[in-house]
Design a protein around this motif. Structure first.
Motif, short mmCIF file in Angstrom:
data_model
loop_
_atom_site.label_atom_id
_atom_site.label_comp_id
_atom_site.label_asym_id
_atom_site.label_seq_id
_atom_site.Cartn_x
_atom_site.Cartn_y
_atom_site.Cartn_z
N MET A 147 0.83 -1.20 0.00
CA MET A 147 0.00 0.00 0.00
C MET A 147 0.86 1.26 0.00
O MET A 147 0.61 2.19 -0.73
N VAL A 148 1.88 1.29 0.84
CA VAL A 148 2.67 2.52 0.96
C VAL A 148 3.50 2.74 -0.29
O VAL A 148 3.41 3.79 -0.94
N TRP A 149 4.32 1.76 -0.66
CA TRP A 149 5.31 2.04 -1.70
C TRP A 149 4.82 1.75 -3.11
O TRP A 149 5.36 2.28 -4.06
N PHE A 150 3.83 0.89 -3.22
CA PHE A 150 3.41 0.55 -4.58
C PHE A 150 2.01 1.01 -4.91
O PHE A 150 1.53 0.82 -6.00
N PHE A 151 1.34 1.63 -3.94
CA PHE A 151 0.09 2.29 -4.28
C PHE A 151 0.08 3.76 -3.87
O PHE A 151 0.02 4.64 -4.71
N LEU A 152 0.17 4.04 -2.56
CA LEU A 152 -0.08 5.41 -2.11
C LEU A 152 0.95 6.40 -2.63
O LEU A 152 0.60 7.47 -3.11
N GLY A 169 10.59 -3.13 -9.00
CA GLY A 169 10.40 -3.21 -7.55
C GLY A 169 9.10 -3.92 -7.19
O GLY A 169 9.06 -4.78 -6.30
N GLY A 170 8.04 -3.59 -7.91
CA GLY A 170 6.74 -4.18 -7.62
C GLY A 170 6.72 -5.68 -7.87
O GLY A 170 6.20 -6.45 -7.05
N LEU A 171 7.30 -6.08 -8.97
CA LEU A 171 7.28 -7.51 -9.29
C LEU A 171 8.16 -8.29 -8.31
O LEU A 171 7.83 -9.41 -7.93
N LEU A 172 9.25 -7.67 -7.88
CA LEU A 172 10.08 -8.33 -6.88
C LEU A 172 9.28 -8.53 -5.59
O LEU A 172 9.33 -9.59 -4.96
N THR A 173 8.51 -7.49 -5.23
CA THR A 173 7.66 -7.63 -4.04
C THR A 173 6.69 -8.79 -4.19
O THR A 173 6.50 -9.59 -3.27
N ILE A 203 15.59 -9.41 2.97
CA ILE A 203 16.51 -8.82 2.00
C ILE A 203 15.77 -8.49 0.70
O ILE A 203 15.92 -7.41 0.12
N GLY A 204 14.95 -9.46 0.26
CA GLY A 204 14.20 -9.23 -0.98
C GLY A 204 13.27 -8.04 -0.85
O GLY A 204 13.20 -7.21 -1.75
N ALA A 205 12.57 -7.96 0.28
CA ALA A 205 11.64 -6.85 0.45
C ALA A 205 12.39 -5.53 0.51
O ALA A 205 11.96 -4.52 -0.07
N LEU A 206 13.54 -5.51 1.21
CA LEU A 206 14.35 -4.29 1.26
C LEU A 206 14.77 -3.90 -0.15
O LEU A 206 14.70 -2.72 -0.54
N ALA A 207 15.20 -4.90 -0.93
CA ALA A 207 15.65 -4.61 -2.29
C ALA A 207 14.51 -4.03 -3.11
O ALA A 207 14.69 -3.08 -3.88
N ALA A 208 13.29 -4.59 -2.94
CA ALA A 208 12.16 -4.11 -3.73
C ALA A 208 11.87 -2.65 -3.42
O ALA A 208 11.67 -1.83 -4.33
N VAL A 209 11.87 -2.30 -2.14
CA VAL A 209 11.59 -0.91 -1.78
C VAL A 209 12.73 -0.01 -2.24
O VAL A 209 12.51 1.10 -2.72
N TYR A 228 12.86 9.83 6.14
CA TYR A 228 12.17 9.65 4.87
C TYR A 228 10.68 9.49 5.08
O TYR A 228 9.86 10.12 4.43
N SER A 229 10.30 8.60 5.99
CA SER A 229 8.93 8.11 5.99
C SER A 229 7.95 9.13 6.53
O SER A 229 6.78 9.05 6.19
N HIS A 230 8.40 10.06 7.37
CA HIS A 230 7.41 11.06 7.71
C HIS A 230 7.14 12.01 6.55
O HIS A 230 5.99 12.22 6.20
N PRO A 231 8.19 12.57 5.93
CA PRO A 231 7.90 13.34 4.70
C PRO A 231 7.12 12.53 3.67
O PRO A 231 6.32 13.07 2.91
N ALA A 232 7.31 11.19 3.69
CA ALA A 232 6.57 10.36 2.73
C ALA A 232 5.07 10.46 2.96
O ALA A 232 4.27 10.34 2.03
N VAL A 233 4.67 10.71 4.22
CA VAL A 233 3.24 10.93 4.47
C VAL A 233 2.78 12.16 3.68
O VAL A 233 1.69 12.18 3.12
N TYR A 234 3.65 13.16 3.63
CA TYR A 234 3.28 14.35 2.86
C TYR A 234 3.37 14.09 1.37
O TYR A 234 2.68 14.74 0.59
N ILE A 235 4.22 13.14 0.96
CA ILE A 235 4.20 12.73 -0.44
C ILE A 235 2.82 12.19 -0.77
O ILE A 235 2.28 12.39 -1.85
#
Lengths: 557, 207, 87
Positions: A89-94, A132-136, A165-171, A259-266
């Motif tokens: 939801m966060v990285w591949f949708f919102l 990234g999405g397909l790796l996820t 590791i895989g999830a970290l790589a995807a993000v 990163y992630s708090h400004p990401a809320v503003y993203i």
């Protein structure tokens, strides 16, 4: 659709009009396109898919929480379900939702450009995103990850047995997509504006995307390096975040939330841009306080970088630093409040049309206010100690991210759908789905405020039986919400085939994007328009008394 | 790699050049933030373990780092000179200056490699050759050192590749209008320099 | 001043600053040393940005873009230090 629809002469069939949609045939013409509009559609399809995947994970969570026992998912399975839900939801949708779909589609059209500044980079950005999405997805198929979307150390670096590791790589990979998109938007807004399109004449949608892009470019790399350090720590056991080896566990949280708090503003700034457009179009009135809204976008982007420490009030951060972060978090509410006041002031004495997009915009304002005010509560040190890591926090950020951003996303989808596809959709059904989403959302998440306030911690699926009533309410609400999200999928797809063809300006709105055909031609503008007026010059046809001579025409070039 | 022709959103070449340059500067901003996370980690380590940090830094081969700083700064100056030469229409000179700059960049990597080899023999490479490390802040310092200089060396390699593309296979940029691409590549090379300027006192000169 | 002479002078200044920062690190400065080291590094970075990266010829926008990373990094380091030094 409305009284405003009749203003436009509508050609009989879409096929008569050359547009970006029929400018090239075959899959190759889409997958290798440099057209910002087609890339926007590629993003729309991909993020809809990711939204569905993450939505299924949410459904699993809510189904499991129907009873206080662990009867549907195992402990492991539950952890994986909410981690998957959060990460996708966060990285591949919102994060990519509004900027990469509507920002991509609309920014060049709104500023009178033929494309974004770097079209090839734009396409590359989509490919990186998809990698990234397909790796996820591959990680999900292999068994998922159980760290939560925040990847907190030491669990992620030392103890978890999942595919961290895989999830970290995807993000990590998807981060580069964000950086490139942000860079592209900033340069586009600076260097590709049509003649006469001064900063004061930019639609506020563009301002909010500009502010978002600054965050994309400057915050995302910090996440990249942080994830890299976590991966190193996990592979080699080096201990930068491990106190046993002399590292600082809080450092991870500092870097992550930088990163992630400004990401809320993203996530929320583009939504605010959408809502400003929707409100002015529905009220048919000039926006109240243009510079305040524009300036508040920039202020949110800058101050939003200074508040991250409010995630660590109970994590061992210095109380003095916490006080500073608490103060700054309260400060960032000021520009957000300015926006809400300006939207309401714009509606005051407007010729309001209660159409679908407007209802979504109203839903945004209401839900954003609830989310924002509870955010203020969480920014208070004393309250945060009590409700930290409870469902109160969960409810708070869902009001902002889902109630706010997703409502605005659907509002944008309905409002610009005729522009994107050239077809009108059913206004009745869009109103129904707006109301379903608003009702379902509140029923899902308001009980969670109560749950959190009463002390139900987040990320547990076995809970005290006294919490069951509220949890069942929440799960029932989630089904209504899910229905509300599925409904547009049906009538919007239906409209692709059976919807009436849309004229250039079905809403009777201002803005350069409404001056071109629906769907727009491949290169947007036959001749680059010459802009001589500011945005939101309502009413459209009559000359407002305080306007200069001949200004109105230019916007129609 | 000659300059791209005028492409779609732009109607004027000068505007497109400004856009390319602005894009590069913004990208460099994101690179600064990428390294920023490592600087932040180093700062935290230094604030929490001031004494150990200084002790670890004193064991670094500051003269190798110093020579490397000089090498990289000189290389940067040569690239700046090459850009001036291209603008003045002196393609031959520009090609030579870029060649020297690349040679210095390679020298930087060679010295860095030598330094890594020395550290390997000394036993201060975490997890791989850590005879002299006993966990704790010294090891963390070395972890950060290898992360930061390794990531920097990757950037040096990338920069060298870009510089190489400026003189090979087509030869150095001849026309004034081709100076934009070279200018952007030069910006990237200077950034590699800028990061090293801060890495050097952070890692080598804490006493 | 010709362009090449200017570059040579800047290069010489950079070398001088490098010698200075190495020299300073051997003086018994204690906690002042980081201040001096980073001040010298900032001066070197300023020279590179201003002359090599040609920000001196640019307008405000490009200067801001060139500086943005450093400004934002200052946000990170300042508030991080605020926590670390008072914890």
């Amino acid at each position: 659709m409305s009284r405003r629809t009749s203003q436009d002469a509508i050609p009989d069939t879409r096929e008569e009009r050359a547009s970006y949609l029929n400018a090239g045939q075959g899959l190759g013409s889409w997958l290798l396109t440099h057209d910002h509009k087609r890339i926007a559609l590629l993003y729309l399809i991909s993020i809809t898919f990711f939204f569905a995947v993450a939505g299924c994970a949410a459904a699993l969570i809510r189904a499991d929480l129907l009873t206080p026992e662990a009867d549907l998912l195992s402990n492991e399975g539950y952890n994986r379900a909410f981690s998957l839900h959060g990460i996708i939801m966060v990285w591949f949708f919102l994060i990519p939702s509004i900027p990469n779909v509507f920002g991509n589609f609309l920014i060049p059209l709104m500023i009178g450009a033929r494309d974004v500044a770097f079209p090839r980079l734009n396409l590359a950005s989509w490919y990186i995103f998809m990698a990234g999405g397909l790796l996820t997805l591959a990680i999900v198929v292999m068994g998922g990850v159980d760290t939560g979307w925040t990847f907190y150390t030491p669990y992620s670096s030392t103890y978890s047995n999942a595919y961290v590791i895989g999830a970290l790589a995807a993000v990590f990979i998807s981060g580069f997509s964000s950086i490139l998109t942000g860079l592209n938007f900033i340069v586009t807004v600076h260097k590709c504006r049509a003649p006469g399109m001064t900063w004061g004449r930019l639609p506020l949608f563009v301002w909010s995307h500009y502010a978002t892009s600054v965050i994309f470019v400057l915050a995302t790399p910090v996440l990249s390096i942080t994830l890299l350090l976590v991966a190193l720590e996990r592979i080699f056991g080096v201990g930068i975040f491990d106190p046993a080896l002399g590292g600082d566990p809080l450092l991870f949280q500092h870097l992550f939330w930088f990163y992630s708090h400004p990401a809320v503003y993203i996530m929320v700034l583009p939504a605010m841009g959408v809502v400003t457009e929707l409100i002015t179009a529905a009220a048919h009135k000039r926006v109240f306080g243009y510079w305040f809204i524009a300036g508040s976008s920039i202020a949110i982007a800058v101050i939003g970088f200074l508040v991250w420490g409010h995630h660590m009030f109970v994590a061992g951060q210095s109380p003095y630093a916490s006080a500073v972060f608490s103060f700054l978090s309260i400060v960032v509410a000021v520009p957000s409040a300015i926006k809400v006041y300006n939207w309401t002031a714009t509606l005051h004495k407007g010729e309001i049309l209660l159409d679908g997009p407007f209802l979504f915009a109203l839903a945004f304002i209401g839900l954003f206010v609830v989310g924002g005010l509870t955010g203020l509560m969480l920014a208070m040190l004393a309250i945060d100690v009590h409700v930290h890591d409870t469902y109160f926090v969960v409810a708070h950020f869902h009001y902002i991210m889902v109630g706010g951003t997703v409502s605005a996303f659907f509002g944008a989808l309905h409002y610009w759908w005729p522009k994107i596809t050239g077809r009108l959709h059913s206004d009745l059904w869009s109103r129904v789905s707006a109301i379903l989403i608003f009702g379902g959302f509140n029923m899902t998440f308001f009980p969670q405020f109560l749950l959190g306030y009463e002390g139900m911690p987040r990320r547990y699926h076995v809970y005290d039986p006294s919490f069951q009533v509220l949890n069942v309410m929440s799960s029932v609400g989630a089904s209504i919400l899910g229905l509300g999200y599925l409904l547009p999928l049906t009538y919007l797809l239906w409209s692709l085939r059976y919807g009436k063809p849309a004229g250039p300006n079905p809403w009777g709105a201002t803005g350069l994007e409404w001056s071109v055909a629906s769907p727009p031609p491949k290169h947007n503008f036959e001749t680059i328009p010459l802009v001589a007026t500011g945005p939101y010059r309502y009413p459209l046809e009559a000359d407002a008394p305080d306007e200069g001579e001949g200004e109105k025409e230019a916007e129609r070039v | 790699m000659s300059e791209r022709a005028l492409h779609d959103p732009f109607t004027r070449l000068d505007r497109q050049r400004e856009a390319d340059r602005l894009g590069m500067l913004l990208f460099l901003g994101s690179e600064v933030m990428l390294f920023g996370g490592l600087f932040a980690a180093a700062m935290v380590l230094r604030l929490q373990h001031s004494h150990d940090y200084i002790a670890a830094s004193k064991e670094m081969h500051y003269w190798l780092g110093g020579i490397n700083t000089a090498v990289l700064l000189t290389s940067s100056a040569l690239v700046a000179g090459a850009l001036e030469a291209t603008r003045a229409g002196r393609a031959r000179l520009s090609g030579w200056l870029l060649g020297f700059a690349i040679a210095l960049g390679l020298a930087f990597l060679a010295i860095k490699g030598t330094e890594y080899a020395i550290e390997w023999r000394e036993g201060v490479v975490p997890r791989f050759s850590d005879a002299k490390l006993h966990g704790g802040p010294h090891e963390l310092f070395m972890v950060l050192y290898f992360c930061a200089t390794g990531l920097h060396a990757l950037h040096v390699t990338g920069g060298l590749t870009l510089l190489g593309m400026m003189i090979w296979p087509k030869g150095a940029a001849r026309a004034e209008r081709e100076a934009t691409t070279l200018g952007n590549v030069a910006l990237y090379w200077h950034l590699v320099d800028l990061i090293w300027i801060f890495l050097y006192p952070t890692l080598y000169l804490a006493r | 001043m010709t362009a090449s002479l200017r570059l040579v002078l800047v290069w010489a200044a950079l070398m001088g600053l490098l010698a200075l920062t190495i020299g300073a690190s051997f003086l018994p400065l204690g906690p002042v040393l980081p201040v001096i080291s980073y001040a010298i590094a900032a001066a070197k970075a300023g020279l590179v940005l201003w002359f090599f990266m040609e920000l001196r010829e640019e307008g405000g926008l490009a200067r801001l873009a060139g500086m943005a990373g450093f400004i934002w990094l200052a946000f990170l380091l300042t508030l991080l230090a605020a926590d670390l030094t008072t914890r």
